[in-house]
Design an enzyme around this catalytic site. Structure first.
Site, PDB file in Angstrom:
ATOM      1  N   HIS A 184       0.843  -1.197   0.000  1.00  0.00           N
ATOM      2  CA  HIS A 184       0.000   0.000   0.000  1.00  0.00           C
ATOM      3  C   HIS A 184       0.874   1.241   0.000  1.00  0.00           C
ATOM      4  O   HIS A 184       1.801   1.367   0.796  1.00  0.00           O
ATOM      5  CB  HIS A 184      -0.901  -0.025   1.242  1.00  0.00           C
ATOM      6  CG  HIS A 184      -1.660   1.237   1.451  1.00  0.00           C
ATOM      7  ND1 HIS A 184      -1.309   2.150   2.419  1.00  0.00           N
ATOM      8  CD2 HIS A 184      -2.722   1.742   0.807  1.00  0.00           C
ATOM      9  CE1 HIS A 184      -2.154   3.159   2.365  1.00  0.00           C
ATOM     10  NE2 HIS A 184      -3.017   2.945   1.390  1.00  0.00           N
ATOM     11  N   ASP A 234       6.458   5.630 -21.322  1.00  0.00           N
ATOM     12  CA  ASP A 234       6.387   5.550 -22.779  1.00  0.00           C
ATOM     13  C   ASP A 234       7.750   5.127 -23.330  1.00  0.00           C
ATOM     14  O   ASP A 234       8.716   4.964 -22.582  1.00  0.00           O
ATOM     15  CB  ASP A 234       5.872   6.859 -23.381  1.00  0.00           C
ATOM     16  CG  ASP A 234       6.788   8.065 -23.170  1.00  0.00           C
ATOM     17  OD1 ASP A 234       8.022   7.897 -23.090  1.00  0.00           O
ATOM     18  OD2 ASP A 234       6.257   9.181 -23.108  1.00  0.00           O
ATOM     19  N   ASP A 250      -4.645   4.070  -4.529  1.00  0.00           N
ATOM     20  CA  ASP A 250      -4.614   4.435  -3.111  1.00  0.00           C
ATOM     21  C   ASP A 250      -5.751   5.396  -2.772  1.00  0.00           C
ATOM     22  O   ASP A 250      -5.872   6.472  -3.365  1.00  0.00           O
ATOM     23  CB  ASP A 250      -3.265   5.093  -2.801  1.00  0.00           C
ATOM     24  CG  ASP A 250      -3.001   5.274  -1.323  1.00  0.00           C
ATOM     25  OD1 ASP A 250      -3.958   5.284  -0.526  1.00  0.00           O
ATOM     26  OD2 ASP A 250      -1.819   5.426  -0.971  1.00  0.00           O
ATOM     27  N   MET A 285       3.032  13.367 -16.277  1.00  0.00           N
ATOM     28  CA  MET A 285       4.158  14.275 -16.459  1.00  0.00           C
ATOM     29  C   MET A 285       3.639  15.527 -17.162  1.00  0.00           C
ATOM     30  O   MET A 285       3.078  15.436 -18.247  1.00  0.00           O
ATOM     31  CB  MET A 285       5.255  13.623 -17.308  1.00  0.00           C
ATOM     32  CG  MET A 285       6.445  14.520 -17.547  1.00  0.00           C
ATOM     33  SD  MET A 285       7.639  13.837 -18.730  1.00  0.00           S
ATOM     34  CE  MET A 285       8.400  12.554 -17.753  1.00  0.00           C
ATOM     35  N   TYR A 310      10.913  12.471 -13.018  1.00  0.00           N
ATOM     36  CA  TYR A 310      12.080  11.586 -13.071  1.00  0.00           C
ATOM     37  C   TYR A 310      12.548  11.210 -11.665  1.00  0.00           C
ATOM     38  O   TYR A 310      12.857  10.039 -11.395  1.00  0.00           O
ATOM     39  CB  TYR A 310      13.247  12.242 -13.818  1.00  0.00           C
ATOM     40  CG  TYR A 310      13.044  12.436 -15.301  1.00  0.00           C
ATOM     41  CD1 TYR A 310      12.221  11.601 -16.047  1.00  0.00           C
ATOM     42  CD2 TYR A 310      13.686  13.459 -15.969  1.00  0.00           C
ATOM     43  CE1 TYR A 310      12.045  11.786 -17.405  1.00  0.00           C
ATOM     44  CE2 TYR A 310      13.529  13.656 -17.333  1.00  0.00           C
ATOM     45  CZ  TYR A 310      12.702  12.816 -18.049  1.00  0.00           C
ATOM     46  OH  TYR A 310      12.541  13.001 -19.390  1.00  0.00           O
ATOM     47  N   ASN A 328       3.708   9.163 -19.884  1.00  0.00           N
ATOM     48  CA  ASN A 328       4.229   8.563 -18.656  1.00  0.00           C
ATOM     49  C   ASN A 328       3.276   8.839 -17.499  1.00  0.00           C
ATOM     50  O   ASN A 328       2.804   9.953 -17.332  1.00  0.00           O
ATOM     51  CB  ASN A 328       5.594   9.169 -18.320  1.00  0.00           C
ATOM     52  CG  ASN A 328       6.558   9.026 -19.470  1.00  0.00           C
ATOM     53  OD1 ASN A 328       6.861   7.937 -19.898  1.00  0.00           O
ATOM     54  ND2 ASN A 328       7.017  10.153 -19.998  1.00  0.00           N
TER      55      ASN A 328
END
Length: 141
Positions: A22, A30, A64, A74, A112, A132
């Site tokens: 959890h 990608d 969650d 992103m 990132y 992404n």
């Protein structure tokens, strides 16, 4: 082969999803994402697109319910101003499979860094830019 497991979920990916707890995060990346540089664990899924992988993963794990954001994109950067169409596809898939989607966005370099701390990165062959996403795993009830 198992019943009920999407065909693009490899044994390695299934193991990773089972090992996640959890609050752990997984990146669906990608084809341009620096997965090997950013991922603690990287699962190759080059034959899958991002939307296909998102659907498969969300059939196996919940998002969650305690997180402020549990599906993180992103953000666009530089001169990019047109929202990628894959974002609405991601939102539609997530809303269909989980009634607790809390969408967020973070800038490229923060993404990132967050990916480096994620439990794993799934490196897809998705060709769309800004495709992404980070998923925060919830409690299976």
């Amino acid at each position: 082969m198992l019943k009920g497991i999407p065909k693009n979920v490899s044994p390695d990916l299934l193991k990773i999803l089972c090992e996640m707890g959890h609050g752990d995060e997984i990146v669906i990346a990608d084809g341009n994402f620096p997965a090997e540089r950013c991922g603690q664990r990287v699962v190759r899924a080059d034959a899958s697109g991002g939307a296909e992988m998102l659907e498969s993963v969300l059939t196996l794990i919940p998002l969650d319910t305690y997180a402020e954001q549990n599906l993180i994109l992103m953000q666009l950067s530089g001169n990019d101003t047109i929202e990628p169409s894959i974002w609405s596809e991601y939102q539609s898939i997530a809303a269909k499979l989980d009634d607790n989607v809390r969408l967020g966005q973070i800038d490229r370099f923060a993404f990132y860094e967050r990916a480096k701390a994620a439990f794993a990165v799934i490196a897809t062959g998705e060709g769309a830019t800004y495709a992404n996403i980070i998923l925060k795993k919830g409690v299976v009830k």
